[in-house]
Design a protein around this motif. Structure first.
Motif, PDB file in Angstrom:
ATOM      1  N   GLU A  92       0.830  -1.208   0.000  1.00 60.10           N
ATOM      2  CA  GLU A  92       0.000   0.000   0.000  1.00 60.10           C
ATOM      3  C   GLU A  92       0.862   1.255   0.000  1.00 60.10           C
ATOM      4  O   GLU A  92       0.578   2.219  -0.711  1.00 60.10           O
ATOM      5  CB  GLU A  92      -0.932   0.003   1.217  1.00 60.10           C
ATOM      6  N   MET A  93       1.928   1.226   0.796  1.00 62.47           N
ATOM      7  CA  MET A  93       2.800   2.393   0.852  1.00 62.47           C
ATOM      8  C   MET A  93       3.508   2.587  -0.486  1.00 62.47           C
ATOM      9  O   MET A  93       3.634   3.702  -0.974  1.00 62.47           O
ATOM     10  CB  MET A  93       3.802   2.250   1.996  1.00 62.47           C
ATOM     11  N   LEU A  94       3.954   1.474  -1.078  1.00 60.85           N
ATOM     12  CA  LEU A  94       4.607   1.569  -2.389  1.00 60.85           C
ATOM     13  C   LEU A  94       3.646   2.113  -3.437  1.00 60.85           C
ATOM     14  O   LEU A  94       3.971   3.040  -4.173  1.00 60.85           O
ATOM     15  CB  LEU A  94       5.074   0.176  -2.840  1.00 60.85           C
ATOM     16  N   ALA A  95       2.451   1.506  -3.475  1.00 56.06           N
ATOM     17  CA  ALA A  95       1.490   1.889  -4.505  1.00 56.06           C
ATOM     18  C   ALA A  95       1.024   3.332  -4.358  1.00 56.06           C
ATOM     19  O   ALA A  95       0.611   3.953  -5.332  1.00 56.06           O
ATOM     20  CB  ALA A  95       0.294   0.942  -4.478  1.00 56.06           C
ATOM     21  N   SER A  96       1.118   3.859  -3.131  1.00 56.17           N
ATOM     22  CA  SER A  96       0.634   5.229  -2.945  1.00 56.17           C
ATOM     23  C   SER A  96       1.719   6.280  -3.195  1.00 56.17           C
ATOM     24  O   SER A  96       1.422   7.439  -3.387  1.00 56.17           O
ATOM     25  CB  SER A  96       0.040   5.408  -1.553  1.00 56.17           C
ATOM     26  N   THR A  97       2.998   5.859  -3.204  1.00 53.70           N
ATOM     27  CA  THR A  97       4.053   6.853  -3.421  1.00 53.70           C
ATOM     28  C   THR A  97       4.720   6.703  -4.788  1.00 53.70           C
ATOM     29  O   THR A  97       5.277   7.656  -5.307  1.00 53.70           O
ATOM     30  CB  THR A  97       5.172   6.743  -2.353  1.00 53.70           C
ATOM     31  N   VAL A  98       4.700   5.475  -5.330  1.00 57.05           N
ATOM     32  CA  VAL A  98       5.402   5.191  -6.574  1.00 57.05           C
ATOM     33  C   VAL A  98       4.387   4.894  -7.673  1.00 57.05           C
ATOM     34  O   VAL A  98       3.322   4.345  -7.409  1.00 57.05           O
ATOM     35  CB  VAL A  98       6.341   3.971  -6.375  1.00 57.05           C
ATOM     36  N   ASP A  99       4.734   5.266  -8.899  1.00 53.32           N
ATOM     37  CA  ASP A  99       3.873   4.985 -10.045  1.00 53.32           C
ATOM     38  C   ASP A  99       4.100   3.524 -10.476  1.00 53.32           C
ATOM     39  O   ASP A  99       5.140   3.194 -11.034  1.00 53.32           O
ATOM     40  CB  ASP A  99       4.254   5.953 -11.168  1.00 53.32           C
ATOM     41  N   ILE A 100       3.134   2.657 -10.175  1.00 52.81           N
ATOM     42  CA  ILE A 100       3.318   1.236 -10.518  1.00 52.81           C
ATOM     43  C   ILE A 100       2.530   0.852 -11.776  1.00 52.81           C
ATOM     44  O   ILE A 100       2.302  -0.321 -12.045  1.00 52.81           O
ATOM     45  CB  ILE A 100       2.963   0.292  -9.340  1.00 52.81           C
TER      46      ILE A 100
END
Lengths: 233, 155
Positions: A92-100
């Motif tokens: 969740e943290m990755l998906a909310s800060t990085v463009d995946i």
């Protein structure tokens, strides 16, 4: 000389592996899949992404399966509620800060773990501008998940060119060259290893990018030709 | 290589673990870390340039642009904050001709904020060229900067 074997249980499956085997490799033997992000078979495992964490009975904390060696008699759970919760939060943290958007594997994990990245909505996103400083590849660090593989293959794990490394700290950490110089002014030899190991769309061959943009093939060649070659007619 | 740099290197063996002390000494000498010095440090320690840059950018103490002749750090720690650090910061900035943190164009002043300078009992506090001034008010800040500017002028 015979290797020393140890016995452990992974998700209820008893398995015997040589001493020193990581939990991740032992799990593979037991046909148990553990998700990974920074781990790559040909680079040194560092346990950076923490996506491969598993619960080992008796251990105080979750263990990163890619770096922790399996212990004799260990009882490992790879999909316990505690593990799922840790992985979900990470994703969740990755998906909310990085463009995946160009990382199908990550998207699949986000779906599999029923992540809800929207709960961090309004938070800061990593949005550095795309770096287009050479004819070979583009660097879009808004898609970078800091797996460190590009740095590793640039250094002691493959090419020994040391053009890339981390810069900054915390949220502002980014893969960078010496004084953020264009790659053409660094030790980079454009071997392409970093593009090959990038798990997201952060590093992309310029030709691939231009074709995606609908640029005509002849023009693509023109735009990606190394300057030195042009003069050699 | 510049003499100052070779003199600093003389005090070290060129080991990887010496990188941070070397960076500190170089910065003491130049007030910042010039690109060329960074290259020389890489050669001296036999550590890739990109690694040296990575180390230097990791720590808040290292900078890559020259600082002013007078270095003011305004504490924004919890104690200073509740006792009026924002107003102090504003006052210092206004008196040295800056909007916020940064360095004046004439390289006279560098204004920085820090998390805590370790004298919470004196809040709100600042350091002016490493000397601590506490229990500040806007008025005291004005006087201090004026007095220091006068001192510099007479030297």
């Amino acid at each position: 000389m015979s290797e020393k074997y140890i016995q452990l249980t992974i998700d209820g499956t008893p398995i015997s592996v040589p001493a020193g085997t990581t939990i991740l490799d032992a799990a593979k033997e037991a046909d148990v899949e553990i998700p990974v992000l920074c781990y790559f078979a040909h680079t040194t495992a560092n346990g950076l992404c923490r996506l491969c964490v598993v619960e080992v009975e008796g251990a105080r904390m979750l263990q990163a399966a890619c770096v922790v060696a399996a212990q004799d008699g260990a009882v490992v759970h790879t999909r316990s509620p505690k593990v799922e919760r840790a992985r979900r939060t990470l994703l969740e943290m990755l998906a909310s800060t990085v463009d995946i958007s160009e990382s199908p594997e990550l998207q699949a994990l986000v779906a599999e773990y029923e992540c809800f990245p929207e709960r961090f909505e309004g938070g800061k996103k990593r949005q550095p501008v795309v770096i287009d400083d050479n004819p070979v590849y583009l660097r879009d660090y808004s898609q970078c998940v800091m797996c460190w593989r590009c740095v590793q293959v640039c250094a002691d794990d493959a090419q020994f060119t040391y053009a890339l490394n981390f810069s900054g700290r915390g949220f502002d950490t980014q893969i960078a060259t010496f004084f953020d110089k264009p790659l053409t002014e660094t030790t980079c030899v454009f071997c392409g290893n970093c593009i090959g190991v990038c798990p997201t769309g952060a590093l992309k061959a310029k030709r691939e990018y231009l074709i995606e943009q609908g640029v005509a093939p002849e023009q693509v060649l023109e735009l990606t030709r190394l300057k030195g070659r042009k003069n050699r007619t | 290589m510049e003499e100052a740099l070779s003199e600093i290197f003389l005090q070290f063996e060129g080991k990887r673990e010496e990188i941070i002390p070397i960076l500190q000494r170089v910065q003491e000498n130049y007030t910042y870390l010039p690109e060329d010095s960074m290259r020389q440090i890489a050669r001296f320690t036999k550590v890739p340039e990109s690694d040296i840059y990575g180390v230097a950018t990791f720590y808040a103490q290292f900078r890559f642009t020259p600082t002013g002749r007078n270095h003011i750090c305004v504490c924004r720690g919890t104690a200073c904050h509740v006792r009026g650090a924002p107003a102090i910061l504003e006052e210092v900035a206004a008196n040295v001709g800056l909007e916020d943190e940064g360095t004046t164009e004439d390289l006279e002043y560098t204004l920085e904020t820090v998390a805590c300078i370790g004298c919470c009992a004196l809040a709100p506090a600042i350091t002016y060229n490493e000397e601590v001034h506490g229990n500040l008010t806007k008025n005291k800040v004005r006087k201090l900067i004026k007095a220091e500017a006068g001192k510099n002028g007479s030297e």
